[in-house]
Design an enzyme around this catalytic site. Structure first.
Site, PDB file in Angstrom:
ATOM      1  N   LYS A 125       0.854  -1.189   0.000  1.00 59.40           N
ATOM      2  CA  LYS A 125       0.000   0.000   0.000  1.00 59.40           C
ATOM      3  C   LYS A 125       0.891   1.241   0.000  1.00 59.40           C
ATOM      4  O   LYS A 125       1.721   1.414   0.894  1.00 59.40           O
ATOM      5  CB  LYS A 125      -0.905   0.026   1.238  1.00 59.40           C
ATOM      6  CG  LYS A 125      -2.165  -0.787   1.110  1.00 59.40           C
ATOM      7  CD  LYS A 125      -3.072  -0.500   2.291  1.00 59.40           C
ATOM      8  CE  LYS A 125      -4.385  -1.235   2.197  1.00 59.40           C
ATOM      9  NZ  LYS A 125      -5.273  -0.930   3.339  1.00 59.40           N
ATOM     10  N   HIS A 139      -8.744   1.637  12.507  1.00 61.37           N
ATOM     11  CA  HIS A 139      -8.291   2.667  11.582  1.00 61.37           C
ATOM     12  C   HIS A 139      -9.411   3.585  11.086  1.00 61.37           C
ATOM     13  O   HIS A 139      -9.147   4.726  10.737  1.00 61.37           O
ATOM     14  CB  HIS A 139      -7.592   2.023  10.385  1.00 61.37           C
ATOM     15  CG  HIS A 139      -6.211   1.531  10.693  1.00 61.37           C
ATOM     16  ND1 HIS A 139      -5.962   0.585  11.666  1.00 61.37           N
ATOM     17  CD2 HIS A 139      -5.000   1.853  10.170  1.00 61.37           C
ATOM     18  CE1 HIS A 139      -4.658   0.361  11.722  1.00 61.37           C
ATOM     19  NE2 HIS A 139      -4.057   1.104  10.835  1.00 61.37           N
ATOM     20  N   LYS A 160       0.690 -10.196   8.786  1.00 58.57           N
ATOM     21  CA  LYS A 160       0.345  -9.364   7.626  1.00 58.57           C
ATOM     22  C   LYS A 160       0.640 -10.096   6.325  1.00 58.57           C
ATOM     23  O   LYS A 160      -0.126 -10.009   5.363  1.00 58.57           O
ATOM     24  CB  LYS A 160       1.099  -8.035   7.673  1.00 58.57           C
ATOM     25  CG  LYS A 160       0.658  -7.095   6.553  1.00 58.57           C
ATOM     26  CD  LYS A 160       1.014  -5.655   6.792  1.00 58.57           C
ATOM     27  CE  LYS A 160       0.338  -4.760   5.771  1.00 58.57           C
ATOM     28  NZ  LYS A 160       0.650  -3.333   5.991  1.00 58.57           N
TER      29      LYS A 160
END
Length: 349
Positions: free
Chosen positions: A142, A241, A220
């Protein structure tokens, strides 16, 4: 040395070892095959590590051009990335050349984005120097920048060629930035690993730092392999988030750091889950206690109504609502879509 391989379309390795920074040049030489490198860093990190990395790269035969930007989230803009791209064009980088990101999450996000859009994509390597970037943002591809309307709204998926993680660089972090990274570490325990959460509770994170980084990155890695472009499971990584990004926006990306905002967001959404009867009672209190142990904030001075209002530009919003990452209990997470009209209700505003 600990090594993880992220098996996506273009697989890459994540290397973790104390002292690994001293071998960065040779590791990069095996990865970036061109002749030129743009080394991107910031005004905090470059004075500590930049010249050493530059010398290593030059010893490997690269022509190295350094781009140094003012440290901080306020630099994470489209204009900075355009400047980076124009810098690379001025230096004559070709499609076979590459970028090395030396810094924290802001540096990695921007350098990766610049690499993604220059010549429609060139290779880049991540050398994360903060705990937050080592456990989270340097892995997964990202990249992007903030817009006035919200955080990370402009960007691209662009996987690195290599991630070099040296836990020794964390020794130069201030206590604030170490705590900031712990916000993301605690997130991983919340969504996927009760044993990690419990170990963070019962021990001192600094006493098992290399194992801690490895476990977060491994979690992750697995999620990214299953859902590289965030169509499903990867949204679990956004636990805390949605509220957190809204809080950062309300503070104009200043004052409250990312890890702090995520911590507050984890508490907020867990209390919502408890009130809805879908999160085990007491979960928010457990998260609060662990955040406080690592000197992180657990609430914000903005009203809940203001925070909910600031969620309007969140990337996870669809035409119908927002997909919230939530917990059944510590270590067990799921995605819960909530319609736009119901969002204020579940937050009690």
């Amino acid at each position: 040395m600990k090594k993880l391989t992220v098996n996506v379309n273009d697989s890459y390795d994540i290397l973790i070892e104390k002292g690994l920074l001293a071998r960065a040049g040779e590791l990069i030489k095996n990865t970036l095959l061109g002749n030129k490198i743009t080394l991107i860093s910031d005004t905090n990190v470059y004075p500590i590590y930049g010249d050493g990395i530059k010398v290593q790269l030059e010893e490997q035969g690269y022509e190295v051009f350094t781009y140094i930007f003012p440290a901080g989230e306020s630099s994470k803009t489209t204009s900075t990335v355009v400047d980076m791209v124009e810098f690379m064009a001025d230096k004559g980088l070709t499609r076979t050349d590459g970028v090395v990101a030396l810094g924290g999450g802001v540096c990695g996000d921007m350098a990766g984005f610049a690499a993604a859009i220059y010549l429609r994509g060139i290779k880049f390597v991540q050398i994360p120097t903060t705990l937050l970037s080592q456990v989270d943002s340097s892995v997964g591809g990202k990249t992007g920048v903030d817009l006035p309307q919200g955080k990370n709204l402009c960007g691209a998926f662009h996987q690195p060629e290599l991630v070099i993680i040296d836990p020794n660089v964390l020794d130069t972090l201030t206590p604030h930035f170490f705590s900031d990274g712990m916000g993301e570490v605690i997130k991983y325990g919340c969504i996927k690993s009760k044993p990690l959460f419990d170990r963070l509770t019962n021990e001192n994170a600094e006493d098992f730092i290399e194992d801690m980084i490895f476990e977060c990155v491994d979690i992750k890695r697995q999620v990214v392999e299953n859902d590289e472009k965030e169509h499903g499971e990867r949204a679990l990584l956004n636990f805390g988030h949605t509220c957190g990004h809204a809080i950062e926006k309300l503070w104009n990306f200043e004052t409250v750091s990312h890890g702090e905002a995520v911590g507050i967001g984890m508490v907020m959404i867990s209390r919502v889950g408890e009130n809805m009867g879908i999160t085990e009672q007491g979960t928010a209190d457990k998260i609060t206690a662990l955040l406080e142990k690592y000197n992180l904030k657990t609430e914000d001075t903005h009203s809940t109504a203001d925070i909910v209002g600031a969620m309007s530009a969140d990337k996870k919003r669809t035409g119908k609502g927002i997909k919230f990452a939530m917990l059944s209990c510590i270590g067990d997470s799921f995605i819960r879509p909530v319609d736009n009209l119901d969002i204020p209700k579940i937050f009690g505003v």
